[in-house]
Scaffold this motif. Structure first.
Motif, mmCIF file in Angstrom:
data_model
loop_
_atom_site.group_PDB
_atom_site.id
_atom_site.type_symbol
_atom_site.label_atom_id
_atom_site.label_comp_id
_atom_site.label_asym_id
_atom_site.label_seq_id
_atom_site.Cartn_x
_atom_site.Cartn_y
_atom_site.Cartn_z
ATOM 1 N N SER A 98 0.846 -1.189 0.000
ATOM 2 C CA SER A 98 0.000 0.000 0.000
ATOM 3 C C SER A 98 0.885 1.244 0.000
ATOM 4 O O SER A 98 2.056 1.186 0.355
ATOM 5 N N GLU A 153 -4.922 5.958 2.221
ATOM 6 C CA GLU A 153 -4.238 4.729 1.823
ATOM 7 C C GLU A 153 -4.715 4.279 0.445
ATOM 8 O O GLU A 153 -5.901 4.297 0.148
ATOM 9 N N THR A 161 -4.542 1.009 -1.968
ATOM 10 C CA THR A 161 -4.282 -0.426 -1.976
ATOM 11 C C THR A 161 -4.842 -1.011 -3.267
ATOM 12 O O THR A 161 -5.484 -0.316 -4.049
#
Length: 186
Positions: free
Chosen positions: A141, A178, A180
């Motif tokens: 990530s 984040e 991902t």
């Protein structure tokens, strides 16, 4: 921004770094001895060279970190860094207020051009971003952290405009964005 009343400038071009240091001295009377330097270096020779460069122009408070990779936001991948990067950090209530007041105008201008969008994202991730690898789950990530919720929301909006999904969470009064997922990172 590096914190309350703290301003951070990041670049690898020595002429631009020197210009910036002279500019803040001329316009805000902030002397090089009052600056902090952080070097994200890729090899020992560049670390030594940049340390000497900062010392010679009067910055005595220097910290160095080995950082051979960075996040290429436009191409959604981790890349090998070609040059070491210098962060100049200092306190200035006046400059901090000036930048804060310019933020809405900067955000409007950034939204007018895709190159500006990716440049803005690249700059903020170079200064505040990090990579994370979880061996247990074999997941990767990219994380951006900041105390400024508005900045995190704006970056999230820019990423979504570029087709990059992300999510935001808060921990200990720090906001995290984040990225991902294989589609977003490859």
């Amino acid at each position: 921004f590096a914190g309350p009343r703290r301003v951070c400038f990041t670049n690898s071009n020595r002429k631009l770094i020197l210009f910036f240091i002279k500019w803040i001295y001329k316009n805000f009377n902030i002397k090089p001895r009052d600056l902090q330097g952080y070097i994200n270096y890729i090899n020992e020779s560049q670390r030594k060279s940049l340390e000497k460069f900062l010392y010679d122009i009067g910055i005595k408070n220097v910290r160095c970190y080995y950082s051979p990779k960075f996040i290429d936001v436009k191409n959604k991948r981790e890349c090998k860094r070609n040059n070491s990067v210098v962060n100049i950090v200092f306190n200035s209530k006046l400059l901090f207020r000036l930048i804060k007041e310019m933020e809405p105008f900067i955000e409007k201008i950034v939204l007018t051009d895709k190159k500006l969008v990716f440049g803005y994202i690249k700059g903020i991730f170079a200064a505040e971003g990090s990579c994370n690898y979880n061996k247990r789950n074999n997941t990767r990530s990219i994380i951006l952290s900041n105390k400024n919720r508005g900045l995190i929301n704006f970056i999230s909006k820019l990423l979504l405009l570029g087709g990059i999904e992300n999510y935001i969470y808060v921990r200990d009064e720090i906001y995290y964005l984040e990225i991902t997922g294989k589609d977003n990172l490859v």
